[in-house]
Write an enzyme that holds these catalytic residues in place. Structure first.
Site, PDB file in Angstrom:
ATOM      1  N   ASP A   8      -0.740   4.505  -8.199  1.00  0.00           N
ATOM      2  CA  ASP A   8      -0.272   4.901  -6.866  1.00  0.00           C
ATOM      3  C   ASP A   8      -1.483   5.233  -6.003  1.00  0.00           C
ATOM      4  O   ASP A   8      -2.335   6.029  -6.415  1.00  0.00           O
ATOM      5  CB  ASP A   8       0.637   6.136  -6.965  1.00  0.00           C
ATOM      6  CG  ASP A   8       1.930   5.843  -7.718  1.00  0.00           C
ATOM      7  OD1 ASP A   8       2.154   4.672  -8.083  1.00  0.00           O
ATOM      8  OD2 ASP A   8       2.709   6.781  -7.946  1.00  0.00           O
ATOM      9  N   ASP A 131      16.216   3.780  -5.664  1.00  0.00           N
ATOM     10  CA  ASP A 131      15.904   5.152  -6.058  1.00  0.00           C
ATOM     11  C   ASP A 131      17.181   5.979  -5.948  1.00  0.00           C
ATOM     12  O   ASP A 131      17.872   5.907  -4.932  1.00  0.00           O
ATOM     13  CB  ASP A 131      14.835   5.740  -5.129  1.00  0.00           C
ATOM     14  CG  ASP A 131      13.570   4.885  -5.099  1.00  0.00           C
ATOM     15  OD1 ASP A 131      13.307   4.210  -6.108  1.00  0.00           O
ATOM     16  OD2 ASP A 131      12.863   4.888  -4.082  1.00  0.00           O
TER      17      ASP A 131
END
Length: 241
Positions: A8, A131
């Site tokens: 990330d 998500d």
């Protein structure tokens, strides 16, 4: 099942956030390319890159960093974070991304998948991130809750031609408490396209449970950064070695 390490990127650095909160970082490393190379030495067959600045702020601060990683590593790279338009997706594919991960854009407007297919992009290159929090799909960096379940949205995305789903259970993401298998299993059972699981994967047992229910891949983050899990060992266990 493939084990995919997450890299990330925020402000050109490799970070791990707690529950996606940009103010709560529990890992920060200066060189994302070195991190990716480290995971490849451990046997990673793919890298999962997320551009957090693009996802959160809509900026392209990390574009060169991402390009450099894609060009430098010998394995395929899937890229997500702030892929809002057809053009964003095409740009990443042009950079060499193996798969682009659409998020909010595809949940709100599944036609973006159709448009990419019409541009000649193979469905295998189109992954959609779903998500979920409290059983409902969340969008906009987990800030906004929808009224729909992952299965309801997943079926629409599959119908439109998405090649795979990246499913993250936000309830357990980054907490290192292990996974909640049930929502993942429901998705695997109801959809025909590959499901990649993410969020809360902490132990080797978590990996084996996910393999058992038919997940095609898992994205691991915090557990390997905090050395609760050895990536090399994780890959071997999943391969049955």
């Amino acid at each position: 099942m493939i084990v995919i390490p997450a890299v990330d990127i925020k402000n050109k650095k490799c970070v791990q956030l707690i529950q996606g909160n940009p103010d709560k970082k529990h890992i920060e490393l200066d060189n994302p390319l070195e991190v990716a190379e480290k995971w490849i030495k451990c046997g990673a067959e793919m890298i999962h890159l997320v551009d957090l600045d693009s996802a959160i702020y809509g900026t392209d601060t990390n574009k060169e960093t991402i390009k450099k990683i894609i060009e430098s590593v010998p394995v395929p790279v899937e890229v997500g974070g702030g892929v809002r338009t057809v053009e964003d997706a095409l740009n990443l594919i042009d950079l060499g991304a193996e798969r682009v991960i659409l998020g909010t854009s595809a949940v709100k407007n599944p036609e973006i998948i159709t448009e990419l297919l019409e541009k000649g992009i193979n469905s295998e290159k189109i992954m959609v991130a779903l998500d979920a929090k409290d059983g409902k799909v969340v969008i906009k960096g987990w800030m906004e809750k929808t009224e729909y379940t992952p299965i309801e949205i997943g079926k629409i995305l599959e119908e439109k031609g998405a090649g795979s789903i990246l499913f993250t259970n936000v309830d357990v993401e980054g907490l290192l408490d292990g996974i909640d298998i049930e929502p993942v299993k429901k998705l695997v059972d109801e959809l025909n396209i590959p499901i990649i699981a993410s969020g809360g994967i902490t132990t080797y047992d978590d990996l084996l449970k996910l393999k058992e229910i038919g997940v095609d891949g898992v994205v691991v983050g915090s557990a390997i950064y905090k050395e609760m899990m050895d990536l090399k060992k994780a890959i071997k266990i999943v391969k049955g070695e």
